[in-house]
Design an enzyme around this catalytic site. Structure first.
Site, PDB file in Angstrom:
ATOM      1  N   HIS A   1      11.042 -12.953  -1.457  1.00  0.00           N
ATOM      2  CA  HIS A   1      10.187 -11.855  -1.935  1.00  0.00           C
ATOM      3  C   HIS A   1       8.747 -12.001  -1.415  1.00  0.00           C
ATOM      4  O   HIS A   1       7.789 -11.623  -2.082  1.00  0.00           O
ATOM      5  CB  HIS A   1      10.184 -11.789  -3.470  1.00  0.00           C
ATOM      6  CG  HIS A   1      11.529 -11.503  -4.061  1.00  0.00           C
ATOM      7  ND1 HIS A   1      12.048 -10.235  -4.164  1.00  0.00           N
ATOM      8  CD2 HIS A   1      12.480 -12.330  -4.561  1.00  0.00           C
ATOM      9  CE1 HIS A   1      13.248 -10.288  -4.704  1.00  0.00           C
ATOM     10  NE2 HIS A   1      13.543 -11.546  -4.948  1.00  0.00           N
TER      11      HIS A   1
ATOM     12  N   ASN B   1      15.717  -6.577  -9.512  1.00  0.00           N
ATOM     13  CA  ASN B   1      15.951  -6.051  -8.171  1.00  0.00           C
ATOM     14  C   ASN B   1      16.294  -4.569  -8.244  1.00  0.00           C
ATOM     15  O   ASN B   1      16.462  -4.022  -9.336  1.00  0.00           O
ATOM     16  CB  ASN B   1      17.111  -6.799  -7.491  1.00  0.00           C
ATOM     17  CG  ASN B   1      16.763  -8.228  -7.119  1.00  0.00           C
ATOM     18  OD1 ASN B   1      15.615  -8.546  -6.833  1.00  0.00           O
ATOM     19  ND2 ASN B   1      17.756  -9.098  -7.121  1.00  0.00           N
TER      20      ASN B   1
END
Length: 749
Positions: free
Chosen positions: A94, A174
């Site tokens: 990320h 997510n």
């Protein structure tokens, strides 16, 4: 522009400095905020000494000769030293992200299930920060690669039952509701396999390589997730147009001593939309910052992104009534079995003031929960609870929770001390408990976070329940639920990915694995990538489907073109009536029109004198932008303008590429023939007698009256007015019927 945006941001902070929780958090951030554009500012060293020259190092020199530099120039050494140490370790995953501030409100109390004030108090507005991201790429990778997207939210909550007991609650989720693995212990292997291969450090930010797919085959538990990852969900049109999921199973508990299992959902009010693959590929090179710019642009223009907040809830005692284990992160809870309750709303309404100190330094942790919210025995979640706090130590140091973006708006007091970059100055003699002063004692139990007294029985062993061993039913459920275009995209995506695998063992095995999901899918992919074509299903497809797995089912309540980017192609001699009319109509519907021409200097309409000063200055020229960066293309008439466009290969490519990417195309007057040149295919129809023709999303009108351009739109399929018909096609995002007929593959783009 930058100065104005920063000043506006500070003004918004000032306006919100009230007694609300949102105001409290902004005031907390303001303690560490400086305005670079304050006219009273001058350059100083880090210790406040004013500097008159920061361009030339102190040295021994005269008018004719430059001599050696002097080490005594501390200010110069400080400037270089600070620059040399500006970077911190990026996130392992990320790393590439964008974020914004916002608010969270509950429309319906969940007091039946929890005593968490953030989920029960409908009068409250909770400030938050949301960070979106890709998973595999580095900080410098592209926004539009095929990847899972992070959707993480930090709520600066107020614990309603006890004054000033504000705490942070993090949902670290997510845009896909399931994950690749069931147990956190496999996470290092998963990421190692997905990251660039260690011998060559390629590929960057994509999963199309041997190691990734080798891992997928050798871990059948990944089967459900890689189907999501190969779907359109992995190439979203915008952060604002993708769902968010908590992924893991959490718990809620109420004042009656009851406990419930819960999954958290965020559903975008703009609907869920994606790129087509060629579009995503090109954007990764043409505009690698597309998603972060899109988010900033929407918020800056006042079109605040919104998501419906929903929960799925299972009462404790009923968790074993399903064919799957509800604690398995590779499984969804089908909505037919566990309905989704939309009970709140998340809105993003303020851009960041500085990327590094806010978007980069924000640190999320699944272990950050508030009373009334707890953890299940989900083995992925419990491992994440350790991992997330641990990884911040490397990135930000042991005092990472003291950074302005991370600290809660509440009193913090404990016996933790010292460490790098400690901000807090704690007065007092004691730093331990118990102490002779009885200072800072433990809180009362009823005011504290109390772990749920769950009764646990079992053998200590490395084992998971039997239901964790079934890996294909939900992969089939997902594929069965896709629309025909989505199935075609999954087939093409797998064909692309496995084509990049040069080890036959990898792509041959994966072709066989696909036969465990759907035989026709496996056969199509195997034939494409050169693997033996399976002749028998590894597991018979059960044929079941489920709601809202296809993103085509998640659409706005009413057609909207809000924040859609529309390119208007013009050249000298364009039709001013059509141009001005479409610009007004688009702006009235909160779409964003962009004028594109052969040059960026003013362009004049038919009949306009260049001395009139009325020319339109395009936002970009044909070479500075591409059709990929827009949701639709419109071409107004005007004989001279169209003549220029028809002689421009780039202008023709703009229309052909937009056509191939399934976007709405509009044309009026003489421009109808130009669009016909670009998209002349058997079966595509064009206006010829003044009527409005909508043919597979290509909307043309050879003649339009000035009064037909209006700001109040009635978007509808088959609308008689050109503007209504054209904007309706924009609202549909893509014309997949065009793709199903194969028209997109008949043009060169």
């Amino acid at each position: 522009m930058a100065s104005q945006a920063i000043s506006t941001g500070l003004e918004k902070v000032q306006q919100t400095l009230d007694g609300s929780l949102e105001g409290q958090k902004l005031a907390d951030l303001r303690r560490d905020m400086k305005d670079y554009h304050d006219p009273k500012n001058v350059i100083t060293t880090d210790y406040g000494v004013k500097q008159w020259n920061t361009d030339v190092w102190l040295k021994v020199s005269n008018d004719n000769k430059t001599g050696p530099m002097l080490l005594e120039d501390h200010a110069a050494r400080e400037k270089i030293h600070r620059f040399d140490h500006e970077r911190i370790p990026e996130r392992v995953v990320h790393a590439r992200g964008a974020g914004a501030f916002g608010t969270f409100k509950m429309h319906k109390s969940l007091s039946e299930y929890t005593n968490a004030g953030v989920l029960t108090d409908t009068s409250r507005s909770t400030p938050l920060f949301t960070r979106f991201s890709t998973v595999l790429g580095s900080r410098g990778s592209g926004d539009t690669v095929r990847d899972v997207r992070g959707f993480a939210v930090k709520f600066y909550t107020e614990e309603g039952r006890y004054p000033r007991k504000n705490r942070n609650w993090d949902i670290v989720g997510n845009n896909i509701p399931v994950f690749f693995i069931q147990d956190a212990l496999k996470f290092p292997d998963l990421i190692h396999a997905g990251k660039p291969e260690p011998n060559v450090e390629v590929p960057q930010a994509q999963s199309a390589h041997n190691n990734f797919w080798d891992f997928q085959y050798l871990h059948p538990e990944t089967t459900h997730m890689f189907m999501w990852q190969q779907s359109d969900r992995a190439i979203p049109r915008s952060y604002r147009m993708m769902q968010g999921f908590g992924v893991n199973t959490y718990t809620l508990n109420n004042d009656k001593g009851e406990r419930f299992f819960v999954k958290f959902h965020f559903t975008p009010q703009l609907g869920v939309h994606s790129f087509v693959w060629d579009e995503a590929l090109k954007l990764a090179g043409q505009d690698p910052d597309f998603h972060r710019k899109d988010l900033y642009e929407a918020i800056d223009s006042g079109c605040f992104p919104k998501w419906d907040f929903g929960v799925q809830i299972i009462p404790e005692g009923k968790q074993d009534e399903f064919e799957f284990d509800i604690l398995d992160a590779t499984k969804i809870w089908p909505l037919e079995d566990v309905p989704l309750q939309n009970v709140g709303e998340l809105e993003l309404n303020r851009n960041v003031d500085e990327y590094f100190t806010q978007t980069e330094q924000i640190a999320f942790c699944t272990g950050h929960v508030v009373p009334g919210i707890g953890f299940s025995d989900d083995p992925l979640l419990l491992g994440r609870n350790f991992s997330y706090g641990d990884t911040q130590l490397t990135r930000l140091g042991t005092n990472w929770q003291e950074l302005p973006i991370n600290r809660p708006v509440c009193p913090v007091m404990n016996n933790n001390r010292d460490g790098q970059l400690r901000h807090t100055i704690t007065k007092g003699v004691a730093n331990y408990w118990p102490n002779r002063f009885e200072a800072t004692p433990p809180a009362k139990k009823e005011e504290s976070y109390v772990d749920w007294p769950e009764q646990v029985a079992g053998m200590k062993q490395r084992l998971q329940s039997k239901k964790f061993k079934e890996h294909y039913n939900q992969a089939q459920l997902f594929y069965n639920s896709m629309s025909p275009p989505e199935k075609a995209h999954i087939t093409a995506a797998l064909g692309f990915e496995l084509d990049h695998c040069d080890d036959p063992v990898v792509y041959e095995r994966m072709s066989q694995r696909l036969a465990d999901i759907d035989l026709s899918l496996a056969q199509a992919v195997a034939d494409q990538v050169g693997a033996p074509v399976p002749q028998k299903a590894g597991k018979q497809n059960h044929g079941k489907t489920s709601k809202m797995l296809s993103q085509t089912e998640i659409q706005p309540k009413e057609p909207t073109i809000e924040t859609r980017r529309v390119a208007i192609l013009i050249a000298e001699g364009y039709d001013a009536v059509a141009y001005n009319g479409i610009v007004a109509a688009l702006k009235g519907a909160k779409a964003i029109p962009y004028t594109i021409g052969p040059k960026r200097n003013p362009i004049y309409a038919a009949g306009e004198s260049k001395d009139s000063g009325k020319g339109v200055k395009p936002d970009h020229h044909f070479e500075g932008m591409r059709s990929t960066m827009f949701d639709s293309v419109f071409v107004p008439g005007g004989a001279d303008s169209v003549s220029t466009l028809r002689n421009s290969g780039r202008a023709l490519h703009w229309v052909r590429e937009a056509f191939a990417h399934l976007k709405a195309i509009g044309a009026t007057g003489e421009a109808v023939e130009f669009v016909r040149d670009a998209c002349a295919l058997p079966g595509i129809e064009f206006s010829s007698s003044g009527d409005v023709v909508d043919s597979y999303g290509v909307v043309t009108a050879s003649k339009v009256e000035p009064e037909s351009f209006k700001e109040t739109l009635k978007m509808a399929k088959g609308a008689k007015e050109f503007v209504d018909a054209y904007t309706f096609e924009i609202s549909q995002h893509k014309n997949f019927e065009r793709e199903m007929k194969g028209f997109n593959m008949m043009v060169a783009y």
